[in-house]
Motif scaffolding. Sequence first.
Motif, short mmCIF file in Angstrom:
data_model
loop_
_atom_site.label_atom_id
_atom_site.label_comp_id
_atom_site.label_asym_id
_atom_site.label_seq_id
_atom_site.Cartn_x
_atom_site.Cartn_y
_atom_site.Cartn_z
N TYR A 15 -0.28 7.15 -5.89
CA TYR A 15 -1.67 8.19 -6.08
C TYR A 15 -1.01 9.58 -6.19
N ALA A 16 -0.38 9.94 -4.98
CA ALA A 16 0.55 11.45 -4.86
C ALA A 16 0.99 11.80 -6.11
N LEU A 17 1.24 11.35 -6.78
CA LEU A 17 2.46 12.02 -8.16
C LEU A 17 0.51 11.25 -9.36
N GLU B 188 6.26 10.97 0.62
CA GLU B 188 5.82 10.74 -0.51
C GLU B 188 4.34 9.95 -0.25
N SER B 189 4.57 8.59 0.67
CA SER B 189 3.34 7.67 0.42
C SER B 189 2.24 8.48 1.37
N LEU C 18 1.02 -1.28 -0.43
CA LEU C 18 0.29 0.20 0.37
C LEU C 18 1.04 0.98 -0.02
N MET C 19 2.28 1.28 0.89
CA MET C 19 2.74 2.48 0.87
C MET C 19 3.45 2.73 -0.66
N ALA D 231 -9.90 4.64 6.53
CA ALA D 231 -9.80 4.72 5.21
C ALA D 231 -9.80 3.23 4.04
N GLN D 232 -9.08 2.15 5.30
CA GLN D 232 -8.93 0.34 5.01
C GLN D 232 -10.22 -0.61 5.95
N SER E 125 6.88 1.73 9.87
CA SER E 125 5.60 2.16 8.38
C SER E 125 5.97 1.22 8.02
N GLY F 76 1.09 11.46 1.79
CA GLY F 76 1.38 12.23 1.79
C GLY F 76 -0.69 11.89 0.86
N GLY F 77 0.47 10.82 -0.41
CA GLY F 77 -0.58 10.34 -0.87
C GLY F 77 -2.28 10.18 0.11
N PHE F 78 -1.57 9.45 0.89
CA PHE F 78 -2.26 9.34 1.64
C PHE F 78 -3.37 10.03 2.78
N LEU G 241 10.41 7.83 0.14
CA LEU G 241 8.91 7.57 -0.18
C LEU G 241 8.14 7.35 0.67
N LEU G 242 8.51 7.19 2.02
CA LEU G 242 7.37 7.21 3.30
C LEU G 242 6.87 8.58 3.49
N GLU H 233 1.17 -1.26 6.23
CA GLU H 233 -0.13 -1.01 6.55
C GLU H 233 -0.94 -1.81 5.60
N LEU I 255 -4.29 12.45 0.95
CA LEU I 255 -4.76 13.46 -0.22
C LEU I 255 -6.05 11.80 -0.45
N ALA I 256 -5.74 11.10 -0.45
CA ALA I 256 -7.34 10.20 -1.07
C ALA I 256 -8.15 10.01 0.04
N HIS I 257 -7.45 10.33 1.41
CA HIS I 257 -8.76 10.37 2.59
C HIS I 257 -8.88 11.44 3.41
N VAL J 14 -7.39 3.15 -2.90
CA VAL J 14 -6.20 2.91 -3.65
C VAL J 14 -6.77 1.52 -2.37
N TYR K 142 -0.24 4.37 -2.21
CA TYR K 142 -0.43 5.57 -2.04
C TYR K 142 1.23 6.89 -2.46
N LEU K 143 1.90 6.17 -2.95
CA LEU K 143 2.99 6.86 -3.85
C LEU K 143 2.51 7.37 -5.19
N SER L 135 -11.34 8.79 -4.66
CA SER L 135 -10.40 7.68 -4.55
C SER L 135 -10.57 6.90 -4.19
#
Lengths: 329, 329
Positions: A270-272, B14-15, A263-264, B323-324, B55, B17-19, B11-12, B58, B21-23, A289, A267-268, A287
Amino acid sequence: MKKFLNATDTLLTESLGGFALAHADIIELSAPPYVIRRKQPKQVGKVALISGGGSGHEPLHTGLVGLGMLDAACPGQIFTSPTPDQMLAAAQAVDTGGGVLFIVKNYAGDVMNFEIAAELLDSPNATVLVNDDVAIPKSQSTGRRGVAGTLIVEKIVGAAAEQGADLAACKALGERVNQNTASMGVALSSCTVPALGNPTFTLGEQEMEMGVGIHGEHGRATLPLTTASAITAQLAAHIDDDLKPQANAQALLHINGFGATPLMELYLIYALAAEHWQQQGVNIVRSLVGNYTTSLDMAGCSITLTLLDDEMLRLWDAPVHTAQLRWGC
Amino acid sequence: MKKFLNATDTLLTESLGGFALAHADIIELSAPPYVIRRKQPKQVGKVALISGGGSGHEPLHTGLVGLGMLDAACPGQIFTSPTPDQMLAAAQAVDTGGGVLFIVKNYAGDVMNFEIAAELLDSPNATVLVNDDVAIPKSQSTGRRGVAGTLIVEKIVGAAAEQGADLAACKALGERVNQNTASMGVALSSCTVPALGNPTFTLGEQEMEMGVGIHGEHGRATLPLTTASAITAQLAAHIDDDLKPQANAQALLHINGFGATPLMELYLIYALAAEHWQQQGVNIVRSLVGNYTTSLDMAGCSITLTLLDDEMLRLWDAPVHTAQLRWGC
């Protein structure tokens, strides 16, 4: 090959038994022929939604049977179309007079077998063909595959059927969702089909497979592995070529894992991807994911973008209660 | 190493951040120090539940923040404890006067850092230590690890807190769930920590790692790979030795994938484990099958059994919106 199994030829049936046991409150397994059908009460005359395809893509389709989504799923052998008798048994089991809508991923075997089932079926029926995979250019559009966008078609049409839409409306809606959905995938590894025992293709330590499908087949090109940003840009460019999203459009962004990608990393991506479309003025309003349309143990992911009108958005948000997708109830 | 990333050291973030944003409807990310906190309204004076850890597991814990579960999660670097300042920031952000309950997996770094945070925190607080992993014998119980049972503690205590249970009651309940929960895992492969770039252990083509944890460490024994039935029997025997379930007990059976094992195989394990306990007269009344407490891209799974009393069952069924993990709302 390292997998949890007793024997390759019993894996699917044993697994279906576990699935039926774990989710006995919402689904039941008929066998043979194998059909996972919804157990929850539904309105008489509701359009019955049926999907199916080769197994190995779980939770698609079996994990998506239930209130607000599919009425039945027909699981074929791994990466092999279910048979017309499965589809017919499913239709006869769940049709309550509103007719049957088959949601079919565009693969030759699936298309042929669902056509045979449709011919054999006495009650009114229609078919939505899902072909969201833009890895194959539009000029070859007869060959475009149905991939992760299938879930989105099933969710939105499932909600409409639950709310009383008739067969023609469900078919038209499904086709509208499909036309507004584009997906593209990339793999970092192949998958291993249990009956074969070895990966169906091999990649070097610095290679990725771009434009890959969900059956362990080769993709559009084997390319050097690059950054997540560059990979996302490539996937998104193909989707843009096809869908041509306009500024101020509202969209659902679905990052789908193929089975072995954490998932990590999803979600990366997803961000991009979200950043890519936000820069174009597209509003990512929903969304999803996670691992939904998998390819056994393949490492990789796909990006799916669906342009949503207000009706599609409302139906996406409607309650759903299946084994692996649930909200609102 | 083949992963989707731009750089191992970004990685962490950025990920995350995506998380976020998605939720964005249910959680928000504060940074730095990094905290994922619940955004949904909650009753003033509700006990604040906080967890966290390295981390790489997830959706645990970030994906479990929201109504009916955690108020905040502190994500450490991959397989590395979060820092006391993250925990303190989380507590200060989400405490509304009811005190703070830390739910801590039993690893030395996590335990030490949560203790420091608890000492620094002005408001009333308590800790539930989760150590459900029976791979380590009871005689060495100080070293028992917290693994997939942590989710069950978080869900049940989260529901109690949402319904107004006070700090002492939440702590007592969490400890009761932990005492009634036992887990054991097996791996078919190691995982690859991005910063290391290579698998943390290697297994032969016909070997499995029995009694494995969730950090890519070696397990209890490297054994010849055997059938799913024999593997399940081994895992269940260790759980039985610890939990000693009685006939007519009611239980939750959780089959947790470590990240790279397909749902099809997890449901096969579910079928075999359910049959094992049914033969003992244990009533499997609830189930959870999927990848919840993962170990990056490790292939493998764990079995968790929780003996449920009626209060625990009612709280397991209570609404949750993260989220999950989501049902009932």
